[in-house]
Design a protein around this motif. Sequence first.
Motif, PDB file in Angstrom:
ATOM      1  N   THR A  44       0.807  -1.223   0.000  1.00 14.67           N
ATOM      2  CA  THR A  44       0.000   0.000   0.000  1.00 14.67           C
ATOM      3  C   THR A  44       0.837   1.268   0.000  1.00 14.67           C
ATOM      4  O   THR A  44       0.304   2.349  -0.223  1.00 14.67           O
ATOM      5  N   ARG A  45       2.137   1.151   0.225  1.00 15.86           N
ATOM      6  CA  ARG A  45       3.007   2.319   0.115  1.00 15.86           C
ATOM      7  C   ARG A  45       3.283   2.669  -1.339  1.00 15.86           C
ATOM      8  O   ARG A  45       3.712   3.779  -1.651  1.00 15.86           O
ATOM      9  N   ARG A  46       3.024   1.675  -2.240  1.00 18.07           N
ATOM     10  CA  ARG A  46       3.326   1.858  -3.665  1.00 18.07           C
ATOM     11  C   ARG A  46       2.225   1.214  -4.502  1.00 18.07           C
ATOM     12  O   ARG A  46       2.479   0.334  -5.318  1.00 18.07           O
ATOM     13  N   LEU A  47       0.996   1.657  -4.303  1.00 18.29           N
ATOM     14  CA  LEU A  47      -0.135   1.042  -4.994  1.00 18.29           C
ATOM     15  C   LEU A  47      -0.039   1.152  -6.511  1.00 18.29           C
ATOM     16  O   LEU A  47      -0.475   0.265  -7.238  1.00 18.29           O
ATOM     17  N   SER A  48       0.533   2.252  -7.003  1.00 18.85           N
ATOM     18  CA  SER A  48       0.604   2.451  -8.455  1.00 18.85           C
ATOM     19  C   SER A  48       1.441   1.368  -9.138  1.00 18.85           C
ATOM     20  O   SER A  48       1.268   1.109 -10.340  1.00 18.85           O
TER      21      SER A  48
END
Length: 202
Positions: free
Chosen positions: A117-121
């Motif tokens: 979730t820190r890097r969803l993209s």
Amino acid sequence: MTPDPEARPPLHSTAAHGLKIVIVGGFGVGKTTMVRAVSDIRPLNTEETMTRAGESVDDVADVRGKTTTTIAFDFGRISLNEETVLYLFGAPGQERFWFLWDRLFSGTLGAVVLVDTRRLSDSWYAIDRLEAHGTPFIVARNDFGGRQHTAQQVREALDLSEDVPLVECDARSRESSRDVLLALVHHLYALSTARAARETAP
């Protein structure tokens, strides 16, 4: 004689269903960790040590402690019960290895999209490719102890439809990883049952 802890346990003689499952997601989200945690056999890994040469290619800002990376795929096996066996393929996460994904998707019944979730993209490409292939999938949110988001916020960020299951997991845990795979199997069964009902409807 002391049993070899690395020995491959034999398949049940009653094993009748083999399902190919792919675990995909961005760089450093825990795909290799999940395969290692849940596999009944010693996993096949194609990890190599990360070098300074890759720093200009791979974004390591949020994975500073990562020292190795998958360059082809990971492979493991887990028996869910005496009849059903899952063959697990962990896809490489870096963009430069994405060309391998289409081949890994061949013959795949379903997939797990592992997200940080820190890097969803970083997960958008995986979802796009699975949707393009028409491959059913679920999304598993790996717990890295980073910024917290509600399930609805994750759904909105990834533009997930309500019929795509979103589950929590700890990829380091065998039990948690097994629960993710069971969630995928239940999802595939539900889709198959719904499809059969439509085909037999008058």
